[in-house]
Design a protein around this motif. Sequence first.
Motif, PDB file in Angstrom:
ATOM      1  N   SER A  81      37.062  32.793  25.061  1.00  0.00           N
ATOM      2  CA  SER A  81      37.562  33.938  25.822  1.00  0.00           C
ATOM      3  C   SER A  81      37.410  33.672  27.309  1.00  0.00           C
ATOM      4  O   SER A  81      36.443  33.054  27.752  1.00  0.00           O
ATOM      5  CB  SER A  81      36.782  35.208  25.447  1.00  0.00           C
ATOM      6  N   ARG A  82      38.366  34.180  28.074  1.00  0.00           N
ATOM      7  CA  ARG A  82      38.332  33.991  29.519  1.00  0.00           C
ATOM      8  C   ARG A  82      37.790  35.234  30.216  1.00  0.00           C
ATOM      9  O   ARG A  82      38.136  36.357  29.855  1.00  0.00           O
ATOM     10  CB  ARG A  82      39.730  33.678  30.054  1.00  0.00           C
ATOM     11  N   HIS A  83      36.937  35.002  31.240  1.00  0.00           N
ATOM     12  CA  HIS A  83      36.382  36.083  32.050  1.00  0.00           C
ATOM     13  C   HIS A  83      36.505  35.663  33.513  1.00  0.00           C
ATOM     14  O   HIS A  83      35.567  35.126  34.103  1.00  0.00           O
ATOM     15  CB  HIS A  83      34.913  36.333  31.692  1.00  0.00           C
ATOM     16  N   TYR A  89      34.550  30.981  31.111  1.00  0.00           N
ATOM     17  CA  TYR A  89      34.935  31.082  29.705  1.00  0.00           C
ATOM     18  C   TYR A  89      33.681  31.207  28.851  1.00  0.00           C
ATOM     19  O   TYR A  89      32.608  30.724  29.232  1.00  0.00           O
ATOM     20  CB  TYR A  89      35.734  29.844  29.268  1.00  0.00           C
TER      21      TYR A  89
END
Length: 435
Positions: free
Chosen positions: A205-207, A211
């Motif tokens: 998941s990307r933030h 990641y």
Amino acid sequence: MKKIWNEIKERTTGRKVLWSFFFSLAIPLFSYLLCNTSIPLPDEMAVLQGWDKLKTFNGLSKDSIPDEILLVNVSFDKQLVGYEKNGMPVGQYAITDRRKLLKFLRLAQKANNYKYILLDVIFEKGIASETDSALFQQIASMEHIVIPVHKDAPLQDSILYKKAANADYTVTWQETNFSRFKFRWGDLPTIPLKMYQELNGEDISRHGIFYSSCNWLCQNGITLQLPFKMSNDTKREGDHLKYDVIQLGVDLLELDSISPIANDIKDKIVVIGDFYTDVHDTYLGPQPGSILCLNAYYALQRGDHILDGRKFLFYIIISLIYFILTLCYMNGFSLSELTDKVWFKAIISFGSISLLFWIMAIFGYIFFDTVYNFWIPIVIFSTLGTIIYINSLIKEIKNEKTKTTSDITLPGTNRSSSRELQDSVPEQQQDKNRQ
């Protein structure tokens, strides 16, 4: 060394400490961000070749495909289809026999005992066959199956996109071979990541610029090692095994009545691809694209992308080294200060940093199972060290000139002393005359 360290402590100010702390965090962060891209770093291939030789030396090099993998070759299963360009027929084009693919997938779905199917066959728009409609419907109806798509080559049918995953990788002018694997391209996962999602129930998941995976900070791209290698026959050459692959038509479909496909694919990850012509240059030599995807999936399964506690400790260690080096440089010292030999200083101003980080790379690989490319810090600190060394040479030259000038009496200087000397001469002469 002790004298140098004492001088560094005397010269150190709070501002220098803050700048050193900034660099100790900024360099690993910049390396992390660059590693999240698909761009291979310079010398990536040399790093991988070095690790492979090290693994071979210590007996850690693997030379077998996992037992749960079934490799199915389609290199010799071809059919000719008409090819058009700008709406005009230009001839025929050889593609993977889609009739055989359809037959195999129907038998696999009927058996319903396979673990996963990686169908590494491109269904590019503009290249069609009479079987396409039934084949595409079959693919769309199956569970745990993935097909490749390239960003510059749309698929023949939009129904395929829900089973498709990205199959691109990047090269540069310096690194023209495959070395770095990026797992997520925007919203579209790659083939290994899609397999990881469906088989392991995990994702990346990307933030923002970071990641995460499995509740840990992770990298979206890694320097991909290839523990699973493949060549063209079954003989051993050096440290590589050469593997048999099952032929789709001859070994599976034609012998299905004797040896049912259901038995061959039971609990297997079935990898269907062209293992002879669809190859890419790697640090091990040419390797099939399907094998690269397979290695990338197992890298995810091993957690090579996850920055867990052990890898965080490694990052803390290298950050501490960055801090010490930056503090030394900001106080006018580099590793070349350890010697008084001028010619050796010039060599060590570059070589010492490279050697230091090379040792750190081996240390990280052996004790932290981390493949870390130190190209960025090597360039930064080598440049800083050389600048400092040049500045020190310039200062030495200036000091020598100043010292030389002060030893020479220039015309018009020390006039009072000259006058005293001149005045003393007549007095001495008068004394002699009196005598």
